[in-house]
Design a protein around this motif. Sequence first.
Motif, PDB file in Angstrom:
ATOM      1  N   GLU A  68      38.281  37.582  30.991  1.00 44.41           N
ATOM      2  CA  GLU A  68      36.849  37.578  31.275  1.00 44.41           C
ATOM      3  C   GLU A  68      36.060  37.441  29.981  1.00 44.41           C
ATOM      4  O   GLU A  68      34.862  37.170  29.988  1.00 44.41           O
ATOM      5  CB  GLU A  68      36.482  38.878  31.999  1.00 44.41           C
ATOM      6  CG  GLU A  68      35.255  38.763  32.848  1.00 44.41           C
ATOM      7  CD  GLU A  68      35.229  39.834  33.931  1.00 44.41           C
ATOM      8  OE1 GLU A  68      36.091  39.801  34.820  1.00 44.41           O
ATOM      9  OE2 GLU A  68      34.344  40.703  33.866  1.00 44.41           O
ATOM     10  N   ILE A  90      39.874  31.274  38.641  1.00 36.31           N
ATOM     11  CA  ILE A  90      39.608  32.622  38.125  1.00 36.31           C
ATOM     12  C   ILE A  90      38.319  32.624  37.305  1.00 36.31           C
ATOM     13  O   ILE A  90      37.509  33.537  37.402  1.00 36.31           O
ATOM     14  CB  ILE A  90      40.803  33.150  37.295  1.00 36.31           C
ATOM     15  CG1 ILE A  90      42.087  33.122  38.133  1.00 36.31           C
ATOM     16  CG2 ILE A  90      40.522  34.573  36.806  1.00 36.31           C
ATOM     17  CD1 ILE A  90      43.343  33.534  37.387  1.00 36.31           C
ATOM     18  N   LEU A 154      28.898  41.392  40.436  1.00 35.73           N
ATOM     19  CA  LEU A 154      29.757  42.132  41.364  1.00 35.73           C
ATOM     20  C   LEU A 154      29.558  43.643  41.279  1.00 35.73           C
ATOM     21  O   LEU A 154      29.663  44.348  42.282  1.00 35.73           O
ATOM     22  CB  LEU A 154      31.230  41.779  41.108  1.00 35.73           C
ATOM     23  CG  LEU A 154      32.222  42.351  42.118  1.00 35.73           C
ATOM     24  CD1 LEU A 154      32.086  41.664  43.475  1.00 35.73           C
ATOM     25  CD2 LEU A 154      33.665  42.195  41.629  1.00 35.73           C
ATOM     26  N   ARG A 166      29.904  54.480  51.887  1.00 35.50           N
ATOM     27  CA  ARG A 166      30.981  55.463  52.127  1.00 35.50           C
ATOM     28  C   ARG A 166      30.457  56.885  52.250  1.00 35.50           C
ATOM     29  O   ARG A 166      29.427  57.214  51.709  1.00 35.50           O
ATOM     30  CB  ARG A 166      32.003  55.398  50.979  1.00 35.50           C
ATOM     31  CG  ARG A 166      32.756  54.096  51.097  1.00 35.50           C
ATOM     32  CD  ARG A 166      33.916  54.031  50.146  1.00 35.50           C
ATOM     33  NE  ARG A 166      34.595  52.766  50.400  1.00 35.50           N
ATOM     34  CZ  ARG A 166      35.641  52.351  49.719  1.00 35.50           C
ATOM     35  NH1 ARG A 166      36.148  53.082  48.778  1.00 35.50           N
ATOM     36  NH2 ARG A 166      36.198  51.204  50.007  1.00 35.50           N
TER      37      ARG A 166
ATOM     38  N   GLU B  26      37.785  40.145  53.336  1.00 34.86           N
ATOM     39  CA  GLU B  26      37.885  41.340  52.501  1.00 34.86           C
ATOM     40  C   GLU B  26      39.265  41.900  52.763  1.00 34.86           C
ATOM     41  O   GLU B  26      39.574  42.282  53.907  1.00 34.86           O
ATOM     42  CB  GLU B  26      36.843  42.379  52.917  1.00 34.86           C
ATOM     43  CG  GLU B  26      35.442  41.853  52.813  1.00 34.86           C
ATOM     44  CD  GLU B  26      34.636  42.481  51.681  1.00 34.86           C
ATOM     45  OE1 GLU B  26      33.454  42.726  51.886  1.00 34.86           O
ATOM     46  OE2 GLU B  26      35.205  42.716  50.593  1.00 34.86           O
ATOM     47  N   THR B 137      47.727  37.261  43.130  1.00 37.36           N
ATOM     48  CA  THR B 137      46.876  36.329  42.398  1.00 37.36           C
ATOM     49  C   THR B 137      46.166  37.034  41.256  1.00 37.36           C
ATOM     50  O   THR B 137      46.017  38.259  41.257  1.00 37.36           O
ATOM     51  CB  THR B 137      45.862  35.655  43.347  1.00 37.36           C
ATOM     52  OG1 THR B 137      45.262  34.543  42.678  1.00 37.36           O
ATOM     53  CG2 THR B 137      44.763  36.612  43.793  1.00 37.36           C
ATOM     54  N   VAL B 139      42.953  37.782  38.693  1.00 39.60           N
ATOM     55  CA  VAL B 139      41.489  37.871  38.681  1.00 39.60           C
ATOM     56  C   VAL B 139      41.061  38.322  37.289  1.00 39.60           C
ATOM     57  O   VAL B 139      41.892  38.649  36.446  1.00 39.60           O
ATOM     58  CB  VAL B 139      40.961  38.883  39.728  1.00 39.60           C
ATOM     59  CG1 VAL B 139      41.326  38.459  41.144  1.00 39.60           C
ATOM     60  CG2 VAL B 139      41.458  40.288  39.431  1.00 39.60           C
ATOM     61  N   THR B 142      36.257  42.256  35.895  1.00 43.03           N
ATOM     62  CA  THR B 142      35.257  42.809  36.806  1.00 43.03           C
ATOM     63  C   THR B 142      35.806  42.910  38.230  1.00 43.03           C
ATOM     64  O   THR B 142      35.657  43.934  38.894  1.00 43.03           O
ATOM     65  CB  THR B 142      33.967  41.967  36.769  1.00 43.03           C
ATOM     66  OG1 THR B 142      33.440  42.034  35.440  1.00 43.03           O
ATOM     67  CG2 THR B 142      32.925  42.486  37.740  1.00 43.03           C
ATOM     68  N   ASP B 143      36.479  41.843  38.673  1.00 39.92           N
ATOM     69  CA  ASP B 143      37.132  41.892  39.982  1.00 39.92           C
ATOM     70  C   ASP B 143      38.126  43.051  40.020  1.00 39.92           C
ATOM     71  O   ASP B 143      38.240  43.757  41.017  1.00 39.92           O
ATOM     72  CB  ASP B 143      37.903  40.587  40.247  1.00 39.92           C
ATOM     73  CG  ASP B 143      37.069  39.578  41.023  1.00 39.92           C
ATOM     74  OD1 ASP B 143      36.358  39.991  41.944  1.00 39.92           O
ATOM     75  OD2 ASP B 143      37.159  38.384  40.695  1.00 39.92           O
ATOM     76  N   ALA B 146      36.503  46.374  40.460  1.00 41.39           N
ATOM     77  CA  ALA B 146      36.078  46.565  41.849  1.00 41.39           C
ATOM     78  C   ALA B 146      37.266  46.959  42.721  1.00 41.39           C
ATOM     79  O   ALA B 146      37.144  47.805  43.609  1.00 41.39           O
ATOM     80  CB  ALA B 146      35.428  45.281  42.374  1.00 41.39           C
ATOM     81  N   ALA B 149      38.075  50.535  42.167  1.00 37.07           N
ATOM     82  CA  ALA B 149      37.094  51.419  42.791  1.00 37.07           C
ATOM     83  C   ALA B 149      37.225  51.469  44.308  1.00 37.07           C
ATOM     84  O   ALA B 149      37.025  52.510  44.919  1.00 37.07           O
ATOM     85  CB  ALA B 149      35.681  50.976  42.407  1.00 37.07           C
ATOM     86  N   THR B 150      37.576  50.321  44.918  1.00 40.12           N
ATOM     87  CA  THR B 150      37.508  50.247  46.385  1.00 40.12           C
ATOM     88  C   THR B 150      38.850  50.039  47.082  1.00 40.12           C
ATOM     89  O   THR B 150      38.964  50.274  48.280  1.00 40.12           O
ATOM     90  CB  THR B 150      36.591  49.078  46.822  1.00 40.12           C
ATOM     91  OG1 THR B 150      37.204  47.846  46.417  1.00 40.12           O
ATOM     92  CG2 THR B 150      35.207  49.180  46.197  1.00 40.12           C
ATOM     93  N   GLU B 152      39.987  47.201  47.631  1.00 39.84           N
ATOM     94  CA  GLU B 152      39.805  45.954  48.377  1.00 39.84           C
ATOM     95  C   GLU B 152      39.332  44.855  47.445  1.00 39.84           C
ATOM     96  O   GLU B 152      38.826  45.130  46.359  1.00 39.84           O
ATOM     97  CB  GLU B 152      38.706  46.117  49.438  1.00 39.84           C
ATOM     98  CG  GLU B 152      39.065  47.006  50.589  1.00 39.84           C
ATOM     99  CD  GLU B 152      37.871  47.207  51.514  1.00 39.84           C
ATOM    100  OE1 GLU B 152      36.820  46.555  51.314  1.00 39.84           O
ATOM    101  OE2 GLU B 152      37.995  48.027  52.432  1.00 39.84           O
ATOM    102  N   THR B 153      39.482  43.612  47.903  1.00 41.10           N
ATOM    103  CA  THR B 153      38.893  42.499  47.166  1.00 41.10           C
ATOM    104  C   THR B 153      38.496  41.417  48.157  1.00 41.10           C
ATOM    105  O   THR B 153      38.992  41.389  49.283  1.00 41.10           O
ATOM    106  CB  THR B 153      39.858  41.934  46.108  1.00 41.10           C
ATOM    107  OG1 THR B 153      39.124  41.093  45.212  1.00 41.10           O
ATOM    108  CG2 THR B 153      40.991  41.120  46.743  1.00 41.10           C
ATOM    109  N   TRP B 154      37.583  40.544  47.735  1.00 46.96           N
ATOM    110  CA  TRP B 154      37.236  39.411  48.607  1.00 46.96           C
ATOM    111  C   TRP B 154      38.056  38.204  48.174  1.00 46.96           C
ATOM    112  O   TRP B 154      38.258  37.976  46.984  1.00 46.96           O
ATOM    113  CB  TRP B 154      35.733  39.112  48.583  1.00 46.96           C
ATOM    114  CG  TRP B 154      35.217  38.639  47.260  1.00 46.96           C
ATOM    115  CD1 TRP B 154      34.689  39.404  46.258  1.00 46.96           C
ATOM    116  CD2 TRP B 154      35.170  37.285  46.778  1.00 46.96           C
ATOM    117  NE1 TRP B 154      34.347  38.619  45.184  1.00 46.96           N
ATOM    118  CE2 TRP B 154      34.627  37.318  45.478  1.00 46.96           C
ATOM    119  CE3 TRP B 154      35.548  36.054  47.324  1.00 46.96           C
ATOM    120  CZ2 TRP B 154      34.447  36.163  44.712  1.00 46.96           C
ATOM    121  CZ3 TRP B 154      35.374  34.903  46.564  1.00 46.96           C
ATOM    122  CH2 TRP B 154      34.816  34.979  45.266  1.00 46.96           C
ATOM    123  N   LEU B 155      38.549  37.477  49.157  1.00 44.25           N
ATOM    124  CA  LEU B 155      39.364  36.301  48.864  1.00 44.25           C
ATOM    125  C   LEU B 155      39.003  35.184  49.829  1.00 44.25           C
ATOM    126  O   LEU B 155      38.753  35.439  51.004  1.00 44.25           O
ATOM    127  CB  LEU B 155      40.856  36.618  49.045  1.00 44.25           C
ATOM    128  CG  LEU B 155      41.482  37.634  48.077  1.00 44.25           C
ATOM    129  CD1 LEU B 155      42.800  38.131  48.633  1.00 44.25           C
ATOM    130  CD2 LEU B 155      41.678  37.001  46.706  1.00 44.25           C
TER     131      LEU B 155
END
Lengths: 166, 419
Positions: A68, A90, A154, A166, B26, B137, B139, B142-143, B146, B149-150, B152-155
């Motif tokens: 990044e 990416i 994000l 949540r 997600e 995969t 990333v 920042t991804d 996330a 933290a969660t 989960e990820t969006w794909l």
Amino acid sequence: MKYEGRAWKFGDDVDTDMIIAARYCNVSDGAALAKHVFADGRPEFASSVSAGDVVVGGRNFGCGSSREHAPIAIRAAGVPLIIAKSFARIFYRNAFNIGLPLLESAEAVDDIRDGDRLAVDLAAGRIENLTRGKSYSTRPIPPFMEQLIRQGGLVEYIRKEKLAAR
Amino acid sequence: MPMTITEKILARHAGLESVAPGDLVEARVDLAFAHDFTAPIAIQVFRQIGAPKVFDRRRVALVADHFVPNKDIASAEQAKLMREFAREQDLELYYEVGEAGIGHVLLPEQGLVVPGQLVIGADSHTCAYGALGAFSTGVGSTDFAAVMATGETWLRVPPTIRVEFTGTLRPLVGGKDLILRLIGEIGVEGALYAALEFCGDVVGKLSMPHRFAMANMAIEAGAKNGIIAPDETTKAYVKGRARWEPLWLASDAGAKYEKVITIDATDLEPQVAFPPSPANVRPVSEAKGIALDQVFIGSCTNGWLEDLRDAAKILKGRKKAKGLRLIVIPASPTILKDATREGLVETFLEAGAVVGPPCCGPCLGGHMGILASGERALATTNRNFVGRMGHPKSEVYLCNPSVAAASAVLGRIGSPEEL
């Protein structure tokens, strides 16, 4: 969001090592990274770039590593957006995640020459070439990406949409 | 609706009956991986997000592998930041120098990646785990933050390109050559945003390390993931090491592919990628005679025990060429131990090589073998971009471990048959 600046033109397959070599990635601070942005591909870039200047690439911009540090370095150098024919996967995610918009326009890339003055209206998706008196259309930014940019990246999206629920 | 293996894994992790290419989902993440190069930014971002704890302390793996043992003060600070975060979050899967190897080899070896999983890594070569029939995969930081933290990820569900390798391989030709041959054909954006599904008789006969090498380099064609449906070889590899319950999936007959590519591998020679692109591929017979300053055997692509065995077979009783530097870096502590026990390390040392500690080494120009201007290296790594291994005016060629070993003896690029 409107930006005006000089075009810095690059070719196809600009890789992340060319954007910021690994030897400069032992830090993660944007200003420190920006000093070495494009060091291996275009050594004069870091010292000559001005705020508002636009990076213009060909196909597959940002291929290679997931670092990044690459979009961070470009943004920290004052570049508000990148125009290319296409972006590596990416890099594409990373840029939008940190709030650096990417525009796809083969027409613009083919026509823009290094050093041209560009004016970009991000919301309208319009690129104007002030040097050549031309304007180009861009591929619309996908809705989810637009949402990310609107939220400021994000981090804010996750804070507001995910964790708050949540 | 018939689905590919990639679509099946994504559907299951998104809690959906089915998915199709282009869908934005997600997805739940089974394992999240980062290393000392990408974790520091992710940790800063994690703080900004403001989540107090990672989603699951057993499912976040942090591995010190890039600039370790610490190459300079700045790198030491980055490694320290990751170490302190791992301690604060009480992460079960934190790997420190000594127990750490290259993440992409270490995690499968330790049974932390199993078939059917969804793995997200803050490293582009995370796609390697697809060799086990997992969706994995790369990333950015920042991804990754996330995901921490969660969970989960969006794909975006990728279209799948099916690549069938037919025929019979010649000796000393393997997974590395197959993937280089494919990238040479389709180019560095030939699979942009797509899944690359490898199949065919040739792939079915490959051992796991060769399959890992193939999936590992899917990113060099721009792919989102590389994947090989699990079979008996996969089962045998996973047996006794899997720390999670595997999910045995395969593509349905009638699944839709964006494209089908068939490659007859029968007469395939070992392949060499010329700088500055992994797609700049030619058979080794057309690379003969290129003089070398350094040969590097290692990396997440080819630092497996089997790779070291291949190299040692060639180097046994031989010496590297005078003036050439031969660097061998086993990818994990277990591999280093096994290589020592089997006498491979002795073979390397007798041949005049230096054997380094398990880490990424010079692959990305980190340390332990940086090139000076005008120097040329042949490496079993995955990228040969301008300045990848050092000075912008140095050059990197890519090949398999047998060709690397033979070339170290010859002092120039050449095939094992020339010895």
